[in-house]
Design a protein around this motif. Sequence first.
Motif, PDB file in Angstrom:
ATOM      1  N   ASP A   1      -8.343  22.834  -9.688  1.00 37.74           N
ATOM      2  CA  ASP A   1      -7.344  22.559  -8.831  1.00 37.74           C
ATOM      3  C   ASP A   1      -7.742  21.620  -7.683  1.00 37.74           C
ATOM      4  O   ASP A   1      -7.254  21.071  -7.030  1.00 37.74           O
ATOM      5  CB  ASP A   1      -6.237  23.409  -8.662  1.00 37.74           C
ATOM      6  CG  ASP A   1      -5.617  24.137  -9.658  1.00 37.74           C
ATOM      7  OD1 ASP A   1      -5.388  23.324 -10.696  1.00 37.74           O
ATOM      8  OD2 ASP A   1      -5.160  25.172  -9.453  1.00 37.74           O
ATOM      9  N   GLU A   2      -9.050  22.125  -7.344  1.00 36.55           N
ATOM     10  CA  GLU A   2      -9.668  21.655  -5.893  1.00 36.55           C
ATOM     11  C   GLU A   2     -10.975  20.759  -6.556  1.00 36.55           C
ATOM     12  O   GLU A   2     -11.971  21.369  -6.341  1.00 36.55           O
ATOM     13  CB  GLU A   2     -10.109  22.736  -5.228  1.00 36.55           C
ATOM     14  CG  GLU A   2      -8.819  23.632  -4.580  1.00 36.55           C
ATOM     15  CD  GLU A   2      -9.403  24.575  -3.879  1.00 36.55           C
ATOM     16  OE1 GLU A   2     -10.005  24.628  -2.714  1.00 36.55           O
ATOM     17  OE2 GLU A   2      -9.530  25.861  -4.429  1.00 36.55           O
ATOM     18  N   PRO A   3     -10.804  19.432  -6.588  1.00 35.63           N
ATOM     19  CA  PRO A   3     -11.973  18.633  -7.146  1.00 35.63           C
ATOM     20  C   PRO A   3     -12.945  18.702  -6.158  1.00 35.63           C
ATOM     21  O   PRO A   3     -14.202  18.325  -6.244  1.00 35.63           O
ATOM     22  CB  PRO A   3     -11.303  17.264  -7.548  1.00 35.63           C
ATOM     23  CG  PRO A   3     -10.189  17.300  -6.699  1.00 35.63           C
ATOM     24  CD  PRO A   3      -9.542  18.701  -6.797  1.00 35.63           C
ATOM     25  N   ASP A   4     -12.549  18.835  -4.803  1.00 35.84           N
ATOM     26  CA  ASP A   4     -13.764  18.679  -3.605  1.00 35.84           C
ATOM     27  C   ASP A   4     -14.156  19.830  -3.129  1.00 35.84           C
ATOM     28  O   ASP A   4     -14.962  19.730  -2.126  1.00 35.84           O
ATOM     29  CB  ASP A   4     -12.921  17.984  -2.417  1.00 35.84           C
ATOM     30  CG  ASP A   4     -12.319  16.543  -2.872  1.00 35.84           C
ATOM     31  OD1 ASP A   4     -13.219  15.781  -3.559  1.00 35.84           O
ATOM     32  OD2 ASP A   4     -11.235  16.133  -2.434  1.00 35.84           O
TER      33      ASP A   4
ATOM     34  N   ASP B   1     -13.726  -5.054  -1.532  1.00 33.44           N
ATOM     35  CA  ASP B   1     -13.116  -3.901  -1.374  1.00 33.44           C
ATOM     36  C   ASP B   1     -12.005  -3.959  -0.094  1.00 33.44           C
ATOM     37  O   ASP B   1     -11.724  -3.251   0.456  1.00 33.44           O
ATOM     38  CB  ASP B   1     -14.014  -2.764  -1.265  1.00 33.44           C
ATOM     39  CG  ASP B   1     -14.305  -1.999  -2.380  1.00 33.44           C
ATOM     40  OD1 ASP B   1     -13.381  -1.901  -3.059  1.00 33.44           O
ATOM     41  OD2 ASP B   1     -15.360  -1.554  -2.483  1.00 33.44           O
TER      42      ASP B   1
ATOM     43  N   PHE C   1       0.800  -1.243   0.037  1.00 31.57           N
ATOM     44  CA  PHE C   1      -0.087  -0.018  -0.088  1.00 31.57           C
ATOM     45  C   PHE C   1       0.785   1.330   0.123  1.00 31.57           C
ATOM     46  O   PHE C   1       0.560   2.119  -0.647  1.00 31.57           O
ATOM     47  CB  PHE C   1      -0.986  -0.160   1.283  1.00 31.57           C
ATOM     48  CG  PHE C   1      -1.821   1.523   1.224  1.00 31.57           C
ATOM     49  CD1 PHE C   1      -2.491   1.667   0.307  1.00 31.57           C
ATOM     50  CD2 PHE C   1      -1.492   2.120   2.611  1.00 31.57           C
ATOM     51  CE1 PHE C   1      -3.096   2.927   0.400  1.00 31.57           C
ATOM     52  CE2 PHE C   1      -2.495   3.127   2.666  1.00 31.57           C
ATOM     53  CZ  PHE C   1      -2.933   3.627   1.623  1.00 31.57           C
ATOM     54  N   ASP C   2       1.894   1.360   0.864  1.00 28.97           N
ATOM     55  CA  ASP C   2       2.770   2.481   0.920  1.00 28.97           C
ATOM     56  C   ASP C   2       3.908   2.136   1.661  1.00 28.97           C
ATOM     57  O   ASP C   2       4.089   2.202   2.852  1.00 28.97           O
ATOM     58  CB  ASP C   2       2.048   3.457   2.143  1.00 28.97           C
ATOM     59  CG  ASP C   2       2.331   4.937   1.990  1.00 28.97           C
ATOM     60  OD1 ASP C   2       3.491   5.109   1.320  1.00 28.97           O
ATOM     61  OD2 ASP C   2       1.964   5.659   2.767  1.00 28.97           O
TER      62      ASP C   2
ATOM     63  N   GLU D   1       6.822   3.732   1.213  1.00 26.81           N
ATOM     64  CA  GLU D   1       7.685   4.629   1.854  1.00 26.81           C
ATOM     65  C   GLU D   1       7.234   4.948   3.117  1.00 26.81           C
ATOM     66  O   GLU D   1       8.195   5.574   4.112  1.00 26.81           O
ATOM     67  CB  GLU D   1       7.269   5.936   0.826  1.00 26.81           C
ATOM     68  CG  GLU D   1       8.427   7.062   1.018  1.00 26.81           C
ATOM     69  CD  GLU D   1       8.282   7.886  -0.187  1.00 26.81           C
ATOM     70  OE1 GLU D   1       7.380   8.417  -0.277  1.00 26.81           O
ATOM     71  OE2 GLU D   1       9.339   8.226  -0.977  1.00 26.81           O
ATOM     72  N   PHE D   2       6.066   5.004   3.527  1.00 27.12           N
ATOM     73  CA  PHE D   2       5.400   5.075   4.934  1.00 27.12           C
ATOM     74  C   PHE D   2       6.205   3.908   5.722  1.00 27.12           C
ATOM     75  O   PHE D   2       6.384   4.091   6.826  1.00 27.12           O
ATOM     76  CB  PHE D   2       3.989   4.827   4.847  1.00 27.12           C
ATOM     77  CG  PHE D   2       3.283   5.275   6.429  1.00 27.12           C
ATOM     78  CD1 PHE D   2       3.527   6.551   6.951  1.00 27.12           C
ATOM     79  CD2 PHE D   2       2.751   4.245   7.114  1.00 27.12           C
ATOM     80  CE1 PHE D   2       2.954   6.439   8.247  1.00 27.12           C
ATOM     81  CE2 PHE D   2       2.405   4.180   8.393  1.00 27.12           C
ATOM     82  CZ  PHE D   2       2.512   5.389   8.966  1.00 27.12           C
TER      83      PHE D   2
ATOM     84  N   ARG E   1     -18.228  -3.044  -9.228  1.00 23.23           N
ATOM     85  CA  ARG E   1     -17.086  -2.691 -10.183  1.00 23.23           C
ATOM     86  C   ARG E   1     -17.387  -3.365 -11.543  1.00 23.23           C
ATOM     87  O   ARG E   1     -16.346  -3.044 -12.612  1.00 23.23           O
ATOM     88  CB  ARG E   1     -15.782  -3.177  -9.399  1.00 23.23           C
ATOM     89  CG  ARG E   1     -15.416  -2.748  -8.410  1.00 23.23           C
ATOM     90  CD  ARG E   1     -14.128  -3.433  -7.821  1.00 23.23           C
ATOM     91  NE  ARG E   1     -12.985  -2.834  -8.343  1.00 23.23           N
ATOM     92  CZ  ARG E   1     -12.163  -1.663  -7.702  1.00 23.23           C
ATOM     93  NH1 ARG E   1     -12.475  -1.182  -6.720  1.00 23.23           N
ATOM     94  NH2 ARG E   1     -11.163  -1.449  -8.693  1.00 23.23           N
TER      95      ARG E   1
ATOM     96  N   ASP F   1     -20.048  20.827   5.930  1.00 19.56           N
ATOM     97  CA  ASP F   1     -20.260  22.244   6.222  1.00 19.56           C
ATOM     98  C   ASP F   1     -21.712  22.309   5.137  1.00 19.56           C
ATOM     99  O   ASP F   1     -22.038  23.505   4.810  1.00 19.56           O
ATOM    100  CB  ASP F   1     -19.382  23.333   6.035  1.00 19.56           C
ATOM    101  CG  ASP F   1     -18.550  23.796   6.929  1.00 19.56           C
ATOM    102  OD1 ASP F   1     -18.800  22.892   8.004  1.00 19.56           O
ATOM    103  OD2 ASP F   1     -17.682  24.435   7.014  1.00 19.56           O
TER     104      ASP F   1
ATOM    105  N   GLN G   1     -21.254  13.929  -3.619  1.00 27.28           N
ATOM    106  CA  GLN G   1     -20.885  13.646  -2.153  1.00 27.28           C
ATOM    107  C   GLN G   1     -21.003  15.060  -1.508  1.00 27.28           C
ATOM    108  O   GLN G   1     -20.533  16.052  -1.950  1.00 27.28           O
ATOM    109  CB  GLN G   1     -19.755  12.925  -2.169  1.00 27.28           C
ATOM    110  CG  GLN G   1     -18.431  13.817  -2.627  1.00 27.28           C
ATOM    111  CD  GLN G   1     -17.186  12.971  -2.657  1.00 27.28           C
ATOM    112  OE1 GLN G   1     -17.357  11.889  -2.349  1.00 27.28           O
ATOM    113  NE2 GLN G   1     -16.209  13.656  -3.093  1.00 27.28           N
ATOM    114  N   PRO G   2     -21.670  14.841  -0.195  1.00 23.95           N
ATOM    115  CA  PRO G   2     -21.317  15.986   0.591  1.00 23.95           C
ATOM    116  C   PRO G   2     -19.924  16.132   1.086  1.00 23.95           C
ATOM    117  O   PRO G   2     -19.086  15.056   1.412  1.00 23.95           O
ATOM    118  CB  PRO G   2     -22.155  15.515   1.999  1.00 23.95           C
ATOM    119  CG  PRO G   2     -22.379  14.150   2.186  1.00 23.95           C
ATOM    120  CD  PRO G   2     -21.991  13.646   0.683  1.00 23.95           C
ATOM    121  N   VAL G   3     -19.352  17.494   1.110  1.00 24.02           N
ATOM    122  CA  VAL G   3     -18.032  17.677   1.452  1.00 24.02           C
ATOM    123  C   VAL G   3     -17.747  18.248   2.945  1.00 24.02           C
ATOM    124  O   VAL G   3     -16.764  18.975   3.154  1.00 24.02           O
ATOM    125  CB  VAL G   3     -17.084  18.226   0.392  1.00 24.02           C
ATOM    126  CG1 VAL G   3     -16.956  17.227  -0.769  1.00 24.02           C
ATOM    127  CG2 VAL G   3     -18.005  19.559   0.175  1.00 24.02           C
TER     128      VAL G   3
END
Lengths: 373, 255
Positions: free
Chosen positions: A309-312, A221, A166-167, A169-170, A275, A348, A344-346
């Motif tokens: 630049d900010e998809p969310d 998943d 998965f990661d 580097e971590f 999927r 606020d 989706q709600p992000v």
Amino acid sequence: MDLLGDYTLRMVALGSGILGAVAGALGSFAYLRRQSLVADALSHAALPGIAVAFLLTGSKTPLPIMLGAAVAGWLATLAVRLVVSRSRVPYDSALGMALAVFFGLGLVLLTVIQKRPDAAQAGLESFLFGQAASLLRDDVIVMGLLGAASLGVLAVLWKELKLLAFDGEFGASLGRPVRRLDGLFTLLLVIAVVIGLRTVGVVLMSAMVVAPAAAARQLTDRFAPMVVIAAAIGVVSGVGGAVLSSVVPHLPTGPTIVLVLSAIVLAALLGAPRRGLVWRWVRLGRLQPSAALDPVLMHLYALSRQHPDEPDHGHGLAVLRTMSPAGADVERALGDLEARGLAQPVGDGLWAPTAIGRREAERTLRRQTGGEP
Amino acid sequence: MDGNRTPALEVEDLTVAYSDQPVLWDVDLTVPVGDKMAVVGPNGAGKSTLVKAALGLVPAVAGEVRVFGRPFVRGRGEIAYVPQRAGLEWDFPTDVLDVVTMGTYGGLGWFRRPGKAERERARAALDEVAMSEFERRPIAQLSGGQQQRVLLARALVQSAPILMLDEPFQGVDAPTERAIVAVLDRLSGEGRTVIVVHHDLQTVPEYFDSVLLLNVRAIDAGPVDEVFTEDNLRLTFGGRVGVLAQLAATVDRAR
């Protein structure tokens, strides 16, 4: 046909099953690490090792052959590392080169060996596509021991190898020796290849590693279930292919196993819930007539295009109400979009389209304008 | 602040090169305990590389890194690292809680599996970033801001005295940005040291105590009100080509 009694089928099915389990489980890790090509290179690279082992020992006894295959596979990965670290050749190209060079060398050696007068060489080419029918009890025992050992290592180092997948580097930041873990994992893949030599051969081996994982990923998943499902798919294809090829005359075992496996993969790619392609078609089908009726999604998409630049970047109900005709139930439309995974709600009280939602909005726009959005 | 305390992090003469191109050149840096520092510089200035090299994730040509006065060794749980969100494979088959639990692996050693205690700690960290309700969600279904919170929670679980975050505000929504800022404030209030690669110059004075201006070399570092000046920013963001050419020449001579 008398020779193909119960004993042979039992050995073939057992050997193929072991191969399926090991290749499926290890393959999940390789697949998630995007190392499918590594498996391909490793298995093809085994061929010259088999040939050299035969030249040195003059026999096809399993152990030297397996050792030769493993050493050749290992040398190929060393060669790839050397090329990548000493040149500007990218990793996948280096893998491709190693595959071609080693496999080519193997074919040349095989041809040379086959020109020799002695009879011992007969059947050496079976390592190309496998000859499971010739599996003996001793072969299966060796395969079982190797398989148990590699699955054991997988179980013991489960969380380390998951972290690596998965990661990495971590993982390194936690102090794990990621390079050594990577080397160990390559070794496990080499072992899987060695197990598959007699059954499916070096050419078809990569399918046994990659395909079960690809199908399993469609079906879950979650990580552990994916590995288990992949191993199960490997076993089912191995045993299924073995049985099928013993029932139908003249059906070669290795290719039959791979065909059974391919059928399972195809079914998973098409039919998997969420999927699968069919599932997408059905959902899109539901979407298509209502696309025009989903102005809220188009509004959300239009708003999100203001913030490339900010998809969310989210927008509130008030804005969407202003954009919609009076009396439109914006809240219900949003709930509907969320249920379909398009928005989706992000936080606020703000909403943003999901990646899928953006794609569908773009598709709708293209349909309407006949051009790029 | 009190100058006789051992700094949390000291970097000395750190030089990193990718295929003969210097990416970091002779960087010195001292970060006091409890500091909240932004690392700022243009694209290609080596900001991420500085963090990775300090952690030993990329090889350094030269240099030394000390943590609380001792040469840095990975695996002692002193530095928690939050990598760039975009560099990760988010289609990986796992859920939020599982990713955060990975933060406990360091303390678990090689063969122990995370158990109830580890999951409880992971849940607590998720709570801190307001992601509790998503703990069973597959990570493939997260928004960018949610992904970033998960990565922050994974670092919080490590309870490390130093945190290094690579671009945690990149492409996240406003609520997430506020949540991250609140967590960083709390950490530094507890005396933990926070080092953040940051790209938004405007928010530097608001979010951070000190700043490192980086453009291959360390241009200047220190408290924001002293270092974050127009002259320094011009030095950092302008004239980049000249600096690189000069460095390249130096490296050539050194070889």
